[in-house]
Motif scaffolding. Sequence first.
Motif, short mmCIF file in Angstrom:
data_model
loop_
_atom_site.label_atom_id
_atom_site.label_comp_id
_atom_site.label_asym_id
_atom_site.label_seq_id
_atom_site.Cartn_x
_atom_site.Cartn_y
_atom_site.Cartn_z
N PRO A 68 0.79 -1.23 0.00
CA PRO A 68 0.00 0.00 0.00
C PRO A 68 0.83 1.28 0.00
CG PRO A 68 -0.96 -1.58 1.51
CD PRO A 68 0.33 -2.18 1.05
N HIS A 69 1.94 1.29 0.72
CA HIS A 69 2.75 2.51 0.82
C HIS A 69 3.70 2.68 -0.36
CE1 HIS A 69 5.32 -0.63 2.40
NE2 HIS A 69 6.36 0.18 2.43
N PRO A 162 2.48 -1.19 5.95
CA PRO A 162 1.71 -2.36 5.56
C PRO A 162 1.18 -3.19 6.73
CG PRO A 162 4.04 -2.80 5.29
CD PRO A 162 3.92 -1.37 5.69
N ARG A 163 1.53 -2.80 7.95
CA ARG A 163 1.00 -3.56 9.09
C ARG A 163 -0.47 -3.25 9.30
NH1 ARG A 163 -0.16 -0.59 13.57
NH2 ARG A 163 0.84 1.45 13.81
N PHE A 164 -1.16 -4.17 9.97
CA PHE A 164 -2.53 -3.92 10.40
C PHE A 164 -2.52 -3.17 11.73
CE2 PHE A 164 -3.02 -7.87 7.80
CZ PHE A 164 -3.84 -7.34 6.82
N SER A 165 -3.68 -2.69 12.13
CA SER A 165 -3.80 -1.88 13.34
C SER A 165 -3.61 -2.69 14.61
CB SER A 165 -5.19 -1.22 13.39
OG SER A 165 -5.44 -0.46 12.25
N GLY A 217 -6.38 -11.34 15.83
CA GLY A 217 -6.16 -10.17 15.01
C GLY A 217 -6.32 -10.48 13.54
N VAL A 218 -6.00 -9.51 12.70
CA VAL A 218 -6.19 -9.64 11.25
C VAL A 218 -4.99 -10.32 10.62
CG1 VAL A 218 -6.63 -8.39 9.12
CG2 VAL A 218 -7.56 -7.52 11.27
N HIS A 219 -5.25 -11.26 9.70
CA HIS A 219 -4.19 -11.96 8.98
C HIS A 219 -4.41 -11.79 7.48
CE1 HIS A 219 -2.74 -13.94 12.65
NE2 HIS A 219 -4.02 -14.10 12.96
N ALA A 220 -3.32 -11.54 6.76
CA ALA A 220 -3.42 -11.28 5.33
C ALA A 220 -4.05 -12.44 4.58
CB ALA A 220 -2.03 -10.97 4.76
N THR A 221 -3.74 -13.66 4.96
CA THR A 221 -4.30 -14.82 4.25
C THR A 221 -5.83 -14.84 4.35
OG1 THR A 221 -3.90 -16.15 6.24
CG2 THR A 221 -2.25 -16.27 4.48
#
Length: 267
Positions: A68-69, A162-165, A217-221
């Motif tokens: 994203p960045h 690119p990390r999640f919150s 938490g949130v995982h990209a997969t």
Amino acid sequence: MPSDASTSTPTLAVIGGSGFYDFFGAGAREVVVETPYGPPSAPITIGRVAERAVAFLPRHGRSHEYAPHTVPYRANLWALRSLGVRRIFGPCAVGSLTPDLGPGSIVVPDQLVDRTSGRPQTFFDKGAVHVSFADPYCAELRSALAQPGVGDGATMVVVEGPRFSTRAESRWFAAQGWELVNMTGHPEAVLARELEMCYAAVALVTDLDAGVEVGGGVHATDVFAEFERNIGPFKQLLADAIARVEGDDTCAQCRVHDGVVLPFELP
């Protein structure tokens, strides 16, 4: 979805987000565009949808090579404008900051909050040019996306990635009354406005953010898997919206430079 190649000028474009790397079948033509800001994320493909020429650009590249960045946002928007595009749908994957919007929900945001840092976010590095951005999304394009089952209106906070919150950040965002969290909505929307292109985001919820749900938490997969499960209907929603868009030029709301002398000519 119609996929025969078009030789017409595309006045409308779709910028695909995570998991959305193509929009046409065989028959679309490919265009390589150079810009003052380097190459866009990928060659632009042009096909036909609802009897009109449409350009498609995968925001993260064809193989998701841009985080994203690092997405070349300025090159992407400049390239589309130089091809004749004046209206853009920006589908994206988002996290939900409220249990009312679970995975699979589709929402058309009406506001955004910028929490990014360090991204080039303007074409006006020279000259004192100020752009109205109180309503960051085009009302006409938002209206075209409206249909049963699609949420109308939400505030999307855009984080750097690119990390999640963290859970604390997620709870803070939710406490402000913001409903969605994303990593690519800014500066894409404001760059479109600076180039006087209509722009509307349409968000597919892929997960509940870290502060909303107890767990790992949130995982990209999981994000990619949820997007893949919904990509067919999501593409159809966009095709239906394209069919409802009237006209080929920028609407009055998004023509923000009337009476302003710009330091360069728009492409």
